[in-house]
Design an enzyme around this catalytic site. Structure first.
Site, PDB file in Angstrom:
ATOM      1  N   TYR A   1      -2.656  -0.199  10.338  1.00  0.00           N
ATOM      2  CA  TYR A   1      -2.649  -0.504   8.959  1.00  0.00           C
ATOM      3  C   TYR A   1      -1.326  -0.243   8.233  1.00  0.00           C
ATOM      4  O   TYR A   1      -0.716  -1.042   7.373  1.00  0.00           O
ATOM      5  CB  TYR A   1      -3.792   0.083   8.076  1.00  0.00           C
ATOM      6  CG  TYR A   1      -3.828  -0.193   6.561  1.00  0.00           C
ATOM      7  CD1 TYR A   1      -4.573  -1.403   6.341  1.00  0.00           C
ATOM      8  CD2 TYR A   1      -3.513   0.519   5.664  1.00  0.00           C
ATOM      9  CE1 TYR A   1      -4.551  -1.685   4.801  1.00  0.00           C
ATOM     10  CE2 TYR A   1      -3.709   0.289   4.289  1.00  0.00           C
ATOM     11  CZ  TYR A   1      -4.332  -0.928   4.051  1.00  0.00           C
ATOM     12  OH  TYR A   1      -4.366  -1.143   2.540  1.00  0.00           O
TER      13      TYR A   1
ATOM     14  N   SER B   1       0.919  -1.259  -0.081  1.00  0.00           N
ATOM     15  CA  SER B   1       0.147  -0.025   0.193  1.00  0.00           C
ATOM     16  C   SER B   1       0.816   1.381  -0.208  1.00  0.00           C
ATOM     17  O   SER B   1       1.927   1.102   0.338  1.00  0.00           O
ATOM     18  CB  SER B   1      -0.661  -0.063   1.224  1.00  0.00           C
ATOM     19  OG  SER B   1      -1.623   1.275   1.377  1.00  0.00           O
TER      20      SER B   1
END
Length: 254
Positions: A151, A138
Site C-alpha cells: 500500500y 496517503s
C-alpha cells in the site's frame, strides 16, 4: 466561492466513502459529476441522491485497471474539467508476507488505475484549455507504517506521479495536486477491520482512531471539503503540492 458551475468532474470510486462525499459536494457546487465505479449499485444510488437534490450526475461501470475501457468512458464523456483519482484498495503485510499476487493487485488498482485515468483525461483537458487533477495519496507516502508495504509503495507512486504531471503540463493550464489523508472513517475501514481483526474490532477501531494525535479518524466530508478547494478556481495558484489531512499524524506523532 468554490463554485463548480459549468464544470464536468470525473470521480473514480465515487460510490462510497470519500469518493461519495466528494461526488455529493461537487454536484452541490454545480459540477456535472461522472462516477466511475465497479460497484454499479452504489454508484447508481449516489447518482439518484444527486439528481433528487437537483444536481447533475451519471454513473459509469468501469474497472480502472482496464485502459481501453477507461479511455472509452472518458472519450464518451468528452469534456473533462476535473479528475479525482480516488479509487483504491488496501493490503496488510510487510515485505515478506506480501506475495507477488498481492503486490500486483495493489499496483494494478492503485497505480495503474490512476495512470489509466490520467492517460485518458489529460488529452481532453488539453483540448479544453486546462483542468484540475486531484490524486488520493496517503500518509503512507510520507511516513513508515507497520505492515503496509504494498500500500505504501502504491501511494508513494501516486505522490510522485502528481509531481510529474504537475510539472509536465504547466503550459497546458492543467493543475495536479494530491491529498494525503490519515485514517478516515468509511465503510471501507469498517470492512477492513472486520476482515483483518474479526476478534477484536472495537479495540482496533479505538487504536486506529487514537493513532491520529487529534484523537479520532477524519470524516469523509472533511476530505471532500479540501478536495473542493483544490479543484476549484480559487486554487488556481496551487499545483504540484500534496496536502496532508491527517489530524497531525505526520508532524505530531512524536
Amino acid at each position: 466561492m468554490f463554485s463548480l458551475q459549468n464544470k464536468v468532474a470525473v470521480i473514480t470510486g465515487g460510490g462510497s466513502g470519500i469518493g461519495k462525499a466528494i461526488s455529493l459536494l461537487f454536484a452541490k457546487q454545480g459540477a456535472a459529476v461522472h462516477i466511475i465505479e465497479l460497484n454499479t449499485d452504489a454508484a447508481t444510488d449516489v447518482v439518484a441522491e444527486i439528481i433528487t437534490a437537483g444536481g447533475k450526475a451519471q454513473a459509469h461501470a468501469g474497472n480502472v485497471t482496464d485502459q481501453a475501457a477507461i479511455s472509452a468512458i472518458f472519450n464518451g464523456i468528452g469534456k473533462v474539467d476535473i479528475l479525482v483519482n480516488n479509487a483504491g484498495i488496501a493490503h496488510v503485510g510487510n515485505l515478506e508476507n506480501t506475495g507477488e499476487a498481492d503486490f500486483e493487485r495493489i499496483f494494478q488498482v492503485n497505480v495503474k488505475g490512476a495512470y489509466n485515468c490520467l492517460y485518458a483525461a489529460v488529452p481532453l483537458m488539453k483540448q479544453n484549455g486546462g483542468g484540475a487533477i486531484l490524486n488520493m495519496a496517503s500518509i503512507a507516502a510520507h511516513v513508515g507504517i507497520t505492515d503496509r508495504f504494498a500500500y505504501s509503495m502504491s501511494k508513494g507512486a501516486i505522490f510522485a506521479m502528481t509531481l510529474s504531471v504537475a510539472r509536465d503540463y504547466l503550459k497546458d493550464n492543467i493543475r495536479c495536486n494530491s491529498i494525503s489523508p490519515a485514517r478516515v472513517h468509511t465503510p471501507f475501514v469498517d470492512g477492513f477491520i472486520a476482515k483483518n481483526y474479526p476478534d477484536n474490532q472495537a479495540e482496533i477501531f479505538e487504536k486506529l482512531s487514537k493513532s491520529q494525535p487529534i484523537g479520532r479518524m477524519a470524516k469523509p466530508d472533511e476530505i471532500a471539503s479540501l478536495a473542493l478547494y483544490l479543484c476549484a478556481d480559487e486554487a488556481g495558484f496551487t499545483t504540484g503540492t500534496d496536502y496532508p489531512i491527517d489530524g497531525g499524524f505526520i508532524t505530531l506523532n512524536n
